[in-house]
Scaffold this motif. Structure first.
Motif, PDB file in Angstrom:
ATOM      1  N   HIS A   3      -2.961   5.910  -0.454  1.00 51.06           N
ATOM      2  CA  HIS A   3      -3.347   5.000  -1.539  1.00 51.06           C
ATOM      3  C   HIS A   3      -3.280   5.733  -2.872  1.00 51.06           C
ATOM      4  O   HIS A   3      -4.028   6.698  -3.087  1.00 51.06           O
ATOM      5  CB  HIS A   3      -4.781   4.482  -1.350  1.00 51.06           C
ATOM      6  N   THR A  14      -9.414   3.992  -3.197  1.00 53.03           N
ATOM      7  CA  THR A  14      -8.859   5.322  -3.517  1.00 53.03           C
ATOM      8  C   THR A  14      -9.774   6.496  -3.200  1.00 53.03           C
ATOM      9  O   THR A  14      -9.324   7.640  -3.245  1.00 53.03           O
ATOM     10  CB  THR A  14      -8.508   5.381  -5.014  1.00 53.03           C
ATOM     11  N   GLU A  15     -11.033   6.260  -2.927  1.00 54.44           N
ATOM     12  CA  GLU A  15     -11.977   7.366  -2.745  1.00 54.44           C
ATOM     13  C   GLU A  15     -12.578   7.356  -1.336  1.00 54.44           C
ATOM     14  O   GLU A  15     -12.825   6.280  -0.792  1.00 54.44           O
ATOM     15  CB  GLU A  15     -13.097   7.268  -3.782  1.00 54.44           C
ATOM     16  N   ASP A  17      -4.234   6.478  -6.624  1.00 53.82           N
ATOM     17  CA  ASP A  17      -5.383   6.193  -7.475  1.00 53.82           C
ATOM     18  C   ASP A  17      -4.857   5.722  -8.837  1.00 53.82           C
ATOM     19  O   ASP A  17      -3.634   5.666  -9.054  1.00 53.82           O
ATOM     20  CB  ASP A  17      -6.302   7.408  -7.577  1.00 53.82           C
ATOM     21  N   MET A  62      -7.906   9.371   1.220  1.00 55.02           N
ATOM     22  CA  MET A  62      -7.042   8.282   0.748  1.00 55.02           C
ATOM     23  C   MET A  62      -5.744   8.740   0.076  1.00 55.02           C
ATOM     24  O   MET A  62      -4.786   7.971  -0.008  1.00 55.02           O
ATOM     25  CB  MET A  62      -7.822   7.397  -0.243  1.00 55.02           C
ATOM     26  N   GLU A  63      -5.708   9.964  -0.421  1.00 55.49           N
ATOM     27  CA  GLU A  63      -4.568  10.391  -1.234  1.00 55.49           C
ATOM     28  C   GLU A  63      -3.204  10.196  -0.564  1.00 55.49           C
ATOM     29  O   GLU A  63      -2.253   9.752  -1.220  1.00 55.49           O
ATOM     30  CB  GLU A  63      -4.736  11.851  -1.672  1.00 55.49           C
ATOM     31  N   ASP A  68       0.858  -1.200   0.000  1.00 58.46           N
ATOM     32  CA  ASP A  68       0.000   0.000   0.000  1.00 58.46           C
ATOM     33  C   ASP A  68       0.885   1.238   0.000  1.00 58.46           C
ATOM     34  O   ASP A  68       1.875   1.302   0.746  1.00 58.46           O
ATOM     35  CB  ASP A  68      -0.861   0.046   1.270  1.00 58.46           C
ATOM     36  N   PRO A  83     -11.559   0.598 -11.077  1.00 56.52           N
ATOM     37  CA  PRO A  83     -10.130   0.914 -11.167  1.00 56.52           C
ATOM     38  C   PRO A  83      -9.461   0.527 -12.484  1.00 56.52           C
ATOM     39  O   PRO A  83      -8.636   1.290 -12.992  1.00 56.52           O
ATOM     40  CB  PRO A  83      -9.530   0.149  -9.986  1.00 56.52           C
ATOM     41  N   ARG A 136     -10.729  11.066  -2.182  1.00 58.59           N
ATOM     42  CA  ARG A 136      -9.320  11.425  -2.300  1.00 58.59           C
ATOM     43  C   ARG A 136      -8.812  12.203  -1.095  1.00 58.59           C
ATOM     44  O   ARG A 136      -7.648  12.053  -0.707  1.00 58.59           O
ATOM     45  CB  ARG A 136      -9.045  12.236  -3.580  1.00 58.59           C
ATOM     46  N   TYR A 158      -8.000  -4.312  -5.449  1.00 60.13           N
ATOM     47  CA  TYR A 158      -9.365  -3.922  -5.850  1.00 60.13           C
ATOM     48  C   TYR A 158     -10.172  -5.210  -6.037  1.00 60.13           C
ATOM     49  O   TYR A 158      -9.626  -6.314  -6.010  1.00 60.13           O
ATOM     50  CB  TYR A 158      -9.346  -3.083  -7.138  1.00 60.13           C
ATOM     51  N   SER A 164     -13.686   1.382   0.356  1.00 62.74           N
ATOM     52  CA  SER A 164     -13.713   2.797  -0.027  1.00 62.74           C
ATOM     53  C   SER A 164     -14.958   3.073  -0.864  1.00 62.74           C
ATOM     54  O   SER A 164     -15.813   2.204  -1.026  1.00 62.74           O
ATOM     55  CB  SER A 164     -12.436   3.136  -0.804  1.00 62.74           C
TER      56      SER A 164
END
Length: 272
Positions: free
Chosen positions: A207, A197-198, A209, A203-204, A170, A243, A200, A230, A236
């Protein structure tokens, strides 16, 4: 998902292969060494067997159908990456070498693992002809309320005689991908996360995107991108199947041939 009875994997003596079991769990075969990444076969990724994120798709291969597992690599101690019930089953069947970041050995030994080696960033360990290097990522660790960042997280560079595989675990996007490429200029396969990822804003930092995964792939200068993280657990807000299309679009925007993307189905093996 594709069924995998493991027979082709059990008979593979030397070809490089990657099999996606689900989430961040892949089987990497290199120079005759069988490596499992962040193995989770459990129904939930949670400290509780009856609550927490539940598996959306079953594992792509059963533990009894695996070839002999030589090495398990653990990127960090979150429940969806260090799954103790799965590790216990794998220990009983295979007695593998377990490689993990600093501070995780005590937990693993306490759960019955016999052969555990802790690694700091840029430490190296050999198994046969294969070298494992623990490399930086931008993430965090913790299994409870009071142990955040007390153990080390990271990624792994797996270097065989002729081929090199990178497993990202990760990570958020950061300059470490370029640093890894400067030390390992010939990465054949990069196994990179593209999900969870969401939103953001949350998660940014931790993780990447799909766009950042493609940027990371470019930084690594790898030949092939095998996406993971995924279609297995709902962690998320983005749709589970979004993805890969987003990754294809990002590769197109970056001028990368779509043939560089290997979007395995769960249970699928690709030989390189």
């Amino acid at each position: 998902m594709v069924p995998n009875d493991g027979k082709e994997l059990q008979s593979n003596a030397n070809k490089l292969s990657v099999t996606w079991v689900g989430h961040a769990t892949t089987l990497v075969q290199i120079d005759g060494v069988n490596v499992l990444t962040d193995p989770i076969w459990s129904e939930r990724c949670s400290p509780l067997s009856f609550a927490g994120p539940k598996r959306y798709t079953p594992p792509g291969i059963s533990i009894p159908n695996l070839p002999k597992i030589d090495v398990i690599i653990l990127s960090h101690n979150h429940y969806d990456h260090t799954d103790l019930p799965s590790l216990k089953q794998l220990e009983e069947k295979f007695h593998p070498l377990v490689l993990t970041g600093l501070g995780n050995k005590k937990l693993l030994l306490g759960e019955g693992m016999q052969n555990v080696k802790e690694m700091d960033w840029w430490d190296e360990t050999k198994f046969g002809s294969v070298q494992f290097t623990f490399a930086p990522t931008q993430h965090f660790s913790g299994r409870g309320l009071f142990d955040r960042d007390e153990t080390l997280w990271g990624s792994f560079v797996i270097t065989g005689k002729d081929e090199t595989v990178y497993f990202a675990g990760d990570t958020g996007y950061y300059s470490h991908f370029k640093e890894i490429a400067s030390r390992f200029p010939k990465i054949d396969v990069a196994i990179l996360p593209i999900g969870a990822t969401e939103p953001r804003w949350l998660m940014e930092p931790v993780h990447v995107d799909p766009k950042e995964a493609v940027r990371s792939f470019l930084d690594l200068k790898a030949k092939f991108l095998v996406p993971m993280h995924y279609m297995t657990f709902v962690l998320s807000d983005e749709p589970l199947d979004s993805p890969v299309p987003r990754t294809k679009e990002a590769m197109k925007e970056s001028g990368i041939s779509e043939s560089a993307l290997i979007p395995l189905k769960i249970g699928e093996t690709r030989f390189f």
